[in-house]
Every structure is written in structure tokens, then in C-alpha cells.
Design a protein around this motif. Structure first.
Motif, PDB file in Angstrom:
ATOM      1  N   ALA A  37      34.495 -47.485  39.967  1.00  0.00           N
ATOM      2  CA  ALA A  37      35.601 -48.209  39.084  1.00  0.00           C
ATOM      3  C   ALA A  37      35.377 -49.332  38.408  1.00  0.00           C
ATOM      4  N   TRP A  38      34.899 -50.281  39.034  1.00  0.00           N
ATOM      5  CA  TRP A  38      34.307 -51.362  38.545  1.00  0.00           C
ATOM      6  C   TRP A  38      33.649 -51.288  37.185  1.00  0.00           C
ATOM      7  N   VAL A  39      32.777 -50.218  37.133  1.00  0.00           N
ATOM      8  CA  VAL A  39      31.716 -49.943  35.962  1.00  0.00           C
ATOM      9  C   VAL A  39      32.873 -49.404  34.763  1.00  0.00           C
ATOM     10  N   GLU A  40      33.491 -48.454  35.309  1.00  0.00           N
ATOM     11  CA  GLU A  40      34.438 -47.832  34.348  1.00  0.00           C
ATOM     12  C   GLU A  40      35.385 -48.754  33.637  1.00  0.00           C
ATOM     13  N   ILE A  41      36.019 -49.702  34.542  1.00  0.00           N
ATOM     14  CA  ILE A  41      36.899 -50.786  33.996  1.00  0.00           C
ATOM     15  C   ILE A  41      36.169 -51.714  33.121  1.00  0.00           C
ATOM     16  N   PHE A  42      34.898 -52.087  33.386  1.00  0.00           N
ATOM     17  CA  PHE A  42      34.152 -52.856  32.489  1.00  0.00           C
ATOM     18  C   PHE A  42      34.031 -52.436  31.183  1.00  0.00           C
ATOM     19  N   PHE A  43      33.454 -50.867  31.205  1.00  0.00           N
ATOM     20  CA  PHE A  43      33.057 -50.183  29.925  1.00  0.00           C
ATOM     21  C   PHE A  43      34.431 -49.924  29.169  1.00  0.00           C
ATOM     22  N   GLY A  44      35.717 -49.778  29.710  1.00  0.00           N
ATOM     23  CA  GLY A  44      36.920 -49.699  29.176  1.00  0.00           C
ATOM     24  C   GLY A  44      37.404 -51.051  28.545  1.00  0.00           C
ATOM     25  N   ALA A  45      37.139 -52.150  29.309  1.00  0.00           N
ATOM     26  CA  ALA A  45      37.484 -53.466  28.495  1.00  0.00           C
ATOM     27  C   ALA A  45      36.540 -53.819  27.341  1.00  0.00           C
ATOM     28  N   MET A  46      35.271 -53.453  27.502  1.00  0.00           N
ATOM     29  CA  MET A  46      34.500 -53.489  26.125  1.00  0.00           C
ATOM     30  C   MET A  46      34.900 -52.465  25.203  1.00  0.00           C
ATOM     31  N   ALA A  47      35.375 -51.352  25.507  1.00  0.00           N
ATOM     32  CA  ALA A  47      35.856 -50.327  24.265  1.00  0.00           C
ATOM     33  C   ALA A  47      37.102 -51.120  23.687  1.00  0.00           C
ATOM     34  N   LEU A  48      37.822 -51.676  24.556  1.00  0.00           N
ATOM     35  CA  LEU A  48      39.278 -52.307  24.237  1.00  0.00           C
ATOM     36  C   LEU A  48      38.929 -53.606  23.202  1.00  0.00           C
ATOM     37  N   TYR A  49      37.817 -54.099  23.691  1.00  0.00           N
ATOM     38  CA  TYR A  49      37.498 -55.563  22.835  1.00  0.00           C
ATOM     39  C   TYR A  49      36.913 -55.049  21.430  1.00  0.00           C
ATOM     40  N   LEU A  50      36.085 -53.952  21.360  1.00  0.00           N
ATOM     41  CA  LEU A  50      35.494 -53.665  20.191  1.00  0.00           C
ATOM     42  C   LEU A  50      36.677 -52.946  19.349  1.00  0.00           C
ATOM     43  N   ALA A  67      42.015 -42.248  26.827  1.00  0.00           N
ATOM     44  CA  ALA A  67      40.477 -41.946  27.476  1.00  0.00           C
ATOM     45  C   ALA A  67      40.350 -42.776  28.625  1.00  0.00           C
ATOM     46  N   ILE A  68      40.675 -43.952  28.309  1.00  0.00           N
ATOM     47  CA  ILE A  68      40.030 -44.969  29.388  1.00  0.00           C
ATOM     48  C   ILE A  68      40.758 -44.945  30.692  1.00  0.00           C
ATOM     49  N   GLY A  69      42.261 -44.754  30.445  1.00  0.00           N
ATOM     50  CA  GLY A  69      43.105 -44.237  31.749  1.00  0.00           C
ATOM     51  C   GLY A  69      42.780 -43.090  32.358  1.00  0.00           C
ATOM     52  N   LEU A  70      42.404 -42.113  31.615  1.00  0.00           N
ATOM     53  CA  LEU A  70      42.056 -40.854  32.303  1.00  0.00           C
ATOM     54  C   LEU A  70      40.748 -41.171  33.086  1.00  0.00           C
ATOM     55  N   VAL A  71      39.788 -41.771  32.523  1.00  0.00           N
ATOM     56  CA  VAL A  71      38.550 -41.942  33.333  1.00  0.00           C
ATOM     57  C   VAL A  71      38.973 -42.562  34.607  1.00  0.00           C
ATOM     58  N   ILE A  72      39.715 -43.560  34.591  1.00  0.00           N
ATOM     59  CA  ILE A  72      40.452 -44.372  35.966  1.00  0.00           C
ATOM     60  C   ILE A  72      41.023 -43.619  36.836  1.00  0.00           C
ATOM     61  N   ALA A  76      40.082 -42.287  40.557  1.00  0.00           N
ATOM     62  CA  ALA A  76      41.041 -42.424  41.688  1.00  0.00           C
ATOM     63  C   ALA A  76      41.015 -41.252  42.515  1.00  0.00           C
ATOM     64  N   PHE A  77      41.128 -40.135  41.662  1.00  0.00           N
ATOM     65  CA  PHE A  77      41.392 -38.880  42.529  1.00  0.00           C
ATOM     66  C   PHE A  77      40.015 -38.623  43.456  1.00  0.00           C
ATOM     67  N   LEU A 109      32.646 -35.566  33.794  1.00  0.00           N
ATOM     68  CA  LEU A 109      33.033 -34.664  32.567  1.00  0.00           C
ATOM     69  C   LEU A 109      34.235 -35.639  31.621  1.00  0.00           C
ATOM     70  N   MET A 110      34.881 -36.426  32.383  1.00  0.00           N
ATOM     71  CA  MET A 110      36.006 -37.244  31.768  1.00  0.00           C
ATOM     72  C   MET A 110      35.283 -38.299  31.113  1.00  0.00           C
ATOM     73  N   VAL A 111      34.255 -39.036  31.698  1.00  0.00           N
ATOM     74  CA  VAL A 111      33.436 -40.042  30.974  1.00  0.00           C
ATOM     75  C   VAL A 111      32.802 -39.623  29.752  1.00  0.00           C
ATOM     76  N   PHE A 112      32.199 -38.268  29.861  1.00  0.00           N
ATOM     77  CA  PHE A 112      31.371 -37.506  28.659  1.00  0.00           C
ATOM     78  C   PHE A 112      32.698 -37.442  27.866  1.00  0.00           C
ATOM     79  N   MET A 113      33.854 -37.290  27.958  1.00  0.00           N
ATOM     80  CA  MET A 113      35.003 -36.930  26.865  1.00  0.00           C
ATOM     81  C   MET A 113      35.304 -38.278  26.276  1.00  0.00           C
TER      82      MET A 113
END
Length: 131
Positions: A37-50, A67-72, A76-77, A109-113
């Protein structure tokens, strides 16, 4: 409280607030216990910054945030399933392993999408500046 008692009980703001507290606790547990989750939040934050740097459109923002929300949410699930399997099947069982692997596969799969979505949004904005 049994299901029948819950169906007969009246709406209570206090009960709804308690329910929300449980949900916030769950989010806290996810963040504290899931390294992924930390890795996904980091990359999500980087995508938001970009997205901010490249001044993406409102529609692109909506798709990116979704997309970021669905990965997180998928993470969680997956974490909830892993916790449940660990509790209900403390000894190794091939079905427990399969369940965990399938849940982890759903996250992948969600990360790929989400990655494809990010490429669709960002590549056309970055490539012309590089040529």
C-alpha cells in the motif's frame, strides 16, 4: 446483535459514526501493515504530481484519481483476504494459498490497468516535449 434485531433497530447517527470509526481504523491498519500500500500510495502521489505539472484536463484528472483509488481499494481487499486466510487457516493449505494468490493477482491486474491509463494520459504530453 442478530440480523433480525439489526433489521428492527432504528437509524442512529451515533451508530453511523461508530461505523465510520471502524472504517477509518481499517484504513489505518492497511497503511500500517501493508508495505505494498505504501508503494502504491507513493506512485499514486507521483502520478498526481505529474498530472499537476503537465496540467492535465478535468476528465484526465477524474480517470487518474479513479485508477489510483481502484489500486488502493484492490490492495485493501487483498489485505483483508490475507488477514482472514491467516486467521482461519493458520496451517498451510493449498486453497488458502490459491485464495491469496488470486487476490494478489487482482491487485496486479489493477496496477497494470492503472499503468496503461497513466501512459495514455502522460505519454502524449511528455513525448512532444522530448522531440
Amino acid at each position: 446483535m442478530s440480523l433480525e434485531e439489526k433489521q428492527k433497530s432504528k437509524f442512529s447517527v451515533t451508530d453511523r459514526l461508530k461505523s465510520a470509526n471502524h472504517a477509518w481504523r481499517g484504513i489505518g491498519l492497511l497503511i500500517r501493515t501493508s508495505h505494498n500500500a505504501w508503494v502504491e500510495i507513493f506512485f499514486g502521489a507521483m502520478a498526481l504530481y505529474l498530472g499537476y505539472i503537465l496540467n492535465i484536463s478535468g476528465t484526465e484528472w477524474a480517470v487518474l484519481v479513479l485508477a489510483i483509488g481502484l489500486v488502493i481499494v484492490a490492495e485493501a481487499f487483498n489485505t483483508a483476504i490475507e488477514v482472514d486466510i491467516d486467521m482461519t487457516s493458520p496451517e498451510y493449505h493449498p486453497y488458502g494459498r490459491d485464495t491469496k494468490d488470486i487476490a494478489a493477482g487482482a491487485v496486479l491486474l489493477m496496477v497494470f490497468m492503472a499503468t496503461v491509463i497513466a501512459l495514455i494520459i502522460f505519454v502524449p504530453k511528455i513525448l512532444p516535449n522530448m522531440l
